[in-house]
Design an enzyme around this catalytic site. Structure first.
Site, PDB file in Angstrom:
ATOM      1  N   ASN A  31      23.178  61.491 -18.034  1.00 42.68           N
ATOM      2  CA  ASN A  31      23.041  60.409 -17.051  1.00 42.68           C
ATOM      3  C   ASN A  31      21.918  60.784 -16.097  1.00 42.68           C
ATOM      4  OD1 ASN A  31      23.292  58.413 -15.149  1.00 42.68           O
ATOM      5  ND2 ASN A  31      25.183  59.205 -14.249  1.00 42.68           N
ATOM      6  N   LYS A  55      20.600  59.081 -13.816  1.00 42.31           N
ATOM      7  CA  LYS A  55      20.659  58.418 -12.494  1.00 42.31           C
ATOM      8  C   LYS A  55      19.271  57.845 -12.157  1.00 42.31           C
ATOM      9  CE  LYS A  55      24.309  61.597 -11.288  1.00 42.31           C
ATOM     10  NZ  LYS A  55      25.246  61.998 -10.285  1.00 42.31           N
ATOM     11  N   HIS A  71      30.745  53.893 -12.531  1.00 41.82           N
ATOM     12  CA  HIS A  71      30.444  55.255 -12.065  1.00 41.82           C
ATOM     13  C   HIS A  71      30.822  55.360 -10.589  1.00 41.82           C
ATOM     14  CE1 HIS A  71      28.192  58.806 -10.843  1.00 41.82           C
ATOM     15  NE2 HIS A  71      28.146  59.145 -12.119  1.00 41.82           N
ATOM     16  N   GLU A 120      29.400  56.574  -8.146  1.00 39.18           N
ATOM     17  CA  GLU A 120      28.329  56.222  -7.198  1.00 39.18           C
ATOM     18  C   GLU A 120      28.218  54.702  -7.048  1.00 39.18           C
ATOM     19  OE1 GLU A 120      25.264  58.610  -9.023  1.00 39.18           O
ATOM     20  OE2 GLU A 120      26.341  60.408  -8.367  1.00 39.18           O
ATOM     21  N   GLU A 130      35.860  61.554 -14.335  1.00 39.35           N
ATOM     22  CA  GLU A 130      34.896  62.217 -13.462  1.00 39.35           C
ATOM     23  C   GLU A 130      35.489  62.342 -12.056  1.00 39.35           C
ATOM     24  OE1 GLU A 130      30.643  61.895 -14.955  1.00 39.35           O
ATOM     25  OE2 GLU A 130      31.000  60.097 -13.797  1.00 39.35           O
ATOM     26  N   GLY A 169      28.264  66.507  -8.809  1.00 37.46           N
ATOM     27  CA  GLY A 169      27.130  66.998  -8.029  1.00 37.46           C
ATOM     28  C   GLY A 169      27.492  68.075  -7.026  1.00 37.46           C
ATOM     29  N   SER A 185      29.691  68.264 -12.632  1.00 39.07           N
ATOM     30  CA  SER A 185      29.111  69.623 -12.577  1.00 39.07           C
ATOM     31  C   SER A 185      29.195  70.383 -13.902  1.00 39.07           C
ATOM     32  CB  SER A 185      29.744  70.429 -11.439  1.00 39.07           C
ATOM     33  OG  SER A 185      29.403  69.849 -10.189  1.00 39.07           O
TER      34      SER A 185
END
Ligand code: PEP
Length: 257
Positions: free
Chosen positions: A13, A15, A98, A100, A170, A176, A216
């Site tokens: 991904n 991003k 996702h 985010e 996730e 991250g 991660s």
């Protein structure tokens, strides 16, 4: 455990990273390194480069996809991209829900659900992301959060369609942060998701559905995470940005290197 030879799905991904020329170079550099891999490599790229890198991905056996889409085919939705457009640009899958998107852009389970159904309609494989925050985990609410997200993100999806969906677990506290879930925690949560699918759709669907872990993932933890019985693959953000580390994540779990 130690099922290191299973065929994994490994999704990069990117991003909001990469220009078109950088993307072409990445795919060209990655392709020979993953040729003998048992894993199936997926690449979720930004919209602008999909049609540009689609021929390179096709030639390299990389499945190309996007990171989001709208739930309409077309219309007055300034700035949005439809699933139909993604297909036309060469995408075969799309990441939906996702964290985010859910947190920064306030996407609800209902919106994610409409996108999931539209993605299936237009022939894209939806990769549906779910996961709990640190506070939800600490307060003992993980199971409730995951089943709520699964129930409402997958509402109306039938048992035939569920076979065309991937789920990505996730946890938000792992994305991250350099703090991946412990392998046993990933296994427990993946088993939870699989049992949820079994309850709703039956045993066959539960065996067929792919449940990926994201948060991660790095070259040094990819193997142990992949070895967990109910981990069918990995969704990789930061470590997918360099060919060197992504290639290791793709190849290490299969013991090729
Ligand atoms: C992600 O964004 O889906 C992700 C898992 O990111 P990272 O690997 O950087 O934690």
């Amino acid at each position: 455990m130690n099922d290191v030879k299973k065929a994994l799905t490994v999704i990069a991904n990117w991003k909001m990273h990469r220009t078109i020329s950088e993307a072409k170079k990445y795919v060209t550099d990655l392709a020979p390194l993953i040729q003998g891999s048992l894993s199936q490599v997926y690449l979720a790229a930004p919209f602008t480069m999909l049609s540009e890198i689609a021929p390179l991905c096709r030639a390299s056996n990389i499945v190309l996809g996007a990171q989001n889409m709208n739930d309409h085919d077309e219309g007055a939705f300034t700035g949005e991209i439809s699933g139909k457009m993604l297909k036309d640009a060469g995408a075969d899958f799309v990441i939906l829900g996702h964290s985010e998107r859910r947190t920064l852009f306030h996407e609800s389970n209902d919106f994610v659900n409409r996108k999931v159904k539209k993605a299936i309609d237009v022939g894209l494989v939806p990769v549906v992301c779910i996961g709990e925050t640190a506070a939800e985990r600490d307060s003992g609410n993980t199971a409730n959060v995951l089943s709520y997200q699964l129930r409402y993100s997958l509402a109306g999806v039938n048992s035939e369609q569920i076979g065309r969906i991937m789920i990505a677990y996730e946890p938000l506290w792992a994305i991250g942060t350099q703090q991946a879930a412990m392998p046993a925690v990933a296994q427990e949560m993946h088993l939870f998701c699989r049992r949820y699918i079994e309850d709703q759709y039956g045993k066959y669907a539960a065996e067929k559905v792919s449940i990926l872990y994201g948060g991660s993932v790095k070259p040094d933890n990819a193997k142990v995470l992949s070895e967990q019985k109910d981990v069918d693959g990995l969704l990789v953000g930061g470590a997918s940005l360099s060919v060197e580390s992504f290639e290791k994540i793709v190849n290490f779990p299969n013991g090729i290197l």
